[in-house]
Design a protein around this motif. Structure first.
Motif, PDB file in Angstrom:
ATOM      1  N   GLY A  12       0.581  -1.182  -0.022  1.00 31.16           N
ATOM      2  CA  GLY A  12      -0.155   0.604   0.051  1.00 31.16           C
ATOM      3  C   GLY A  12       0.849   1.079   0.207  1.00 31.16           C
ATOM      4  O   GLY A  12       0.178   2.379   0.076  1.00 31.16           O
ATOM      5  N   LYS A  13       1.970   1.630  -0.108  1.00 29.49           N
ATOM      6  CA  LYS A  13       2.930   2.558  -0.400  1.00 29.49           C
ATOM      7  C   LYS A  13       2.293   3.278  -1.417  1.00 29.49           C
ATOM      8  O   LYS A  13       3.103   4.126  -1.544  1.00 29.49           O
ATOM      9  CB  LYS A  13       4.421   1.817  -0.931  1.00 29.49           C
ATOM     10  CG  LYS A  13       4.950   1.775   0.499  1.00 29.49           C
ATOM     11  CD  LYS A  13       6.974   1.528   0.289  1.00 29.49           C
ATOM     12  CE  LYS A  13       7.127   0.401  -1.232  1.00 29.49           C
ATOM     13  NZ  LYS A  13       6.543  -0.914  -1.281  1.00 29.49           N
ATOM     14  N   GLY A  14       2.078   3.027  -2.589  1.00 29.02           N
ATOM     15  CA  GLY A  14       1.482   4.046  -3.593  1.00 29.02           C
ATOM     16  C   GLY A  14       0.237   4.917  -3.420  1.00 29.02           C
ATOM     17  O   GLY A  14       0.769   5.911  -3.060  1.00 29.02           O
ATOM     18  N   THR A  15      -0.537   3.668  -2.822  1.00 33.61           N
ATOM     19  CA  THR A  15      -1.919   5.313  -1.944  1.00 33.61           C
ATOM     20  C   THR A  15      -1.059   6.012  -0.896  1.00 33.61           C
ATOM     21  O   THR A  15      -1.512   6.697  -0.575  1.00 33.61           O
ATOM     22  CB  THR A  15      -2.738   3.655  -1.651  1.00 33.61           C
ATOM     23  OG1 THR A  15      -2.591   2.627  -3.069  1.00 33.61           O
ATOM     24  CG2 THR A  15      -4.219   4.362  -1.169  1.00 33.61           C
ATOM     25  N   SER A 169      -8.083   0.129   6.622  1.00 32.70           N
ATOM     26  CA  SER A 169      -8.474   0.919   5.648  1.00 32.70           C
ATOM     27  C   SER A 169      -7.697   1.886   5.159  1.00 32.70           C
ATOM     28  O   SER A 169      -6.974   2.874   6.054  1.00 32.70           O
ATOM     29  CB  SER A 169      -9.584   1.397   5.671  1.00 32.70           C
ATOM     30  OG  SER A 169      -9.736   2.834   7.387  1.00 32.70           O
ATOM     31  N   PRO A 170      -7.348   2.035   4.229  1.00 32.93           N
ATOM     32  CA  PRO A 170      -6.395   3.381   3.557  1.00 32.93           C
ATOM     33  C   PRO A 170      -6.485   4.738   4.712  1.00 32.93           C
ATOM     34  O   PRO A 170      -4.916   4.858   5.288  1.00 32.93           O
ATOM     35  CB  PRO A 170      -6.737   3.895   1.830  1.00 32.93           C
ATOM     36  CG  PRO A 170      -7.658   2.591   1.848  1.00 32.93           C
ATOM     37  CD  PRO A 170      -8.144   2.058   2.821  1.00 32.93           C
ATOM     38  N   ASP A 171      -7.338   4.995   4.944  1.00 34.07           N
ATOM     39  CA  ASP A 171      -7.974   6.542   5.997  1.00 34.07           C
ATOM     40  C   ASP A 171      -7.213   5.615   7.168  1.00 34.07           C
ATOM     41  O   ASP A 171      -6.446   6.502   8.407  1.00 34.07           O
ATOM     42  CB  ASP A 171      -8.931   6.596   6.416  1.00 34.07           C
ATOM     43  CG  ASP A 171      -9.452   7.235   5.057  1.00 34.07           C
ATOM     44  OD1 ASP A 171      -9.053   7.365   4.009  1.00 34.07           O
ATOM     45  OD2 ASP A 171     -10.920   7.937   5.036  1.00 34.07           O
ATOM     46  N   GLU A 172      -7.839   4.685   7.685  1.00 35.46           N
ATOM     47  CA  GLU A 172      -7.145   3.969   9.106  1.00 35.46           C
ATOM     48  C   GLU A 172      -5.099   3.960   8.854  1.00 35.46           C
ATOM     49  O   GLU A 172      -4.496   4.231   9.726  1.00 35.46           O
ATOM     50  CB  GLU A 172      -7.177   2.148   9.414  1.00 35.46           C
ATOM     51  CG  GLU A 172      -8.724   2.248   9.949  1.00 35.46           C
ATOM     52  CD  GLU A 172      -9.456   1.045  10.038  1.00 35.46           C
ATOM     53  OE1 GLU A 172     -10.291   0.983  10.536  1.00 35.46           O
ATOM     54  OE2 GLU A 172      -9.121   0.212   9.477  1.00 35.46           O
TER      55      GLU A 172
END
Ligand code: AMP
Length: 197
Positions: A12-15, A169-172
């Motif tokens: 998830g480094k990109g996001t 999640s991305p937000d978390e």
């Protein structure tokens, strides 16, 4: 701020780097992106790099170091940088240290995004990049664990490492990253940056 983003492919480094870049407003130094644009531009380095990339192996240090060195000479990098997918070997880490030290620009933080292999394989399989075929994924993970993961010890010894749980999640996940960044800056939660027009 100068920081490094470490983590296996598909963590998830990109996001997360996109969000972090918006938050910190510093240049993005992604060696993967640089290599893909060298391939697209049909440069000799691109052709050489492609042989390794399509096999899931790391591109040799001299190619990477020339590329990053040239990028770091550009004036925008004086203000900071987010190193994404670099360094990936101890040799690269040492070369980066030497460079930054000789320019009086120390690293502030190394973020390790930690995600178990099973989750990584699942995420990568849905992405559709040419180096995301199952056998190439396996090789990229091997390269990560054998050559890149040892950097966490290197940066722990320097007091720079923060490990972030990459599950959620991305937000978390970004909230965890932001906390680590703010703590390192010693300024508590940051005022929101001026909105971009
Ligand atoms: P990435 O987009 O960061 O996952 O990189 C894609 C591929 O580019 C990797 O699997 C490597 O083959 C190559 N690569 C990217 N960055 C580096 C690096 N710092 N050192 C060696 N190879 C790299």
């Amino acid at each position: 701020m100068r920081l490094i983003f470490l983590g296996p492919p598909g963590a998830g480094k990109g996001t997360q780097s996109e969000r972090l870049l918006r938050y910190l407003r510093i240049p993005h130094l992604s060696t993967g992106d640089m290599l893909r644009s060298a391939i697209a531009g049909r440069t000799p380095e691109g052709a050489k790099a492609e042989e390794y990339m399509s096999a899931g192996q790391l591109v040799p240090d001299p190619i990477i170091l020339d590329m990053v060195g040239a990028r770091l000479e550009q004036p925008d990098c004086a203000a900071g940088a987010l190193f994404d997918g670099f360094p990936r070997t101890l040799g690269q880490a040492q070369a980066l240290d030497d460079y930054l030290q000789s320019h009086g620009r120390p690293l502030d933080l190394v973020l390790e995004l930690r995600v178990p292999d099973e989750a990584v394989i699942k995420r990568l399989s849905g992405r559709g990049r040419t180096d995301d075929r199952p056998e190439v994924i396996a090789e990229r993970l091997r390269a990560y664990w054998s050559q890149t993961r040892p950097l966490t010890d290197y940066y722990t010894q320097r007091g720079l490492l923060e490990t972030i749980d990459g599950i959620g999640s991305p937000d978390e996940v970004f909230e965890r990253i932001k906390n680590a960044v703010d703590k390192r800056r010693g300024s508590g939660p940051r005022r929101s940056p001026p909105s971009s027009r």
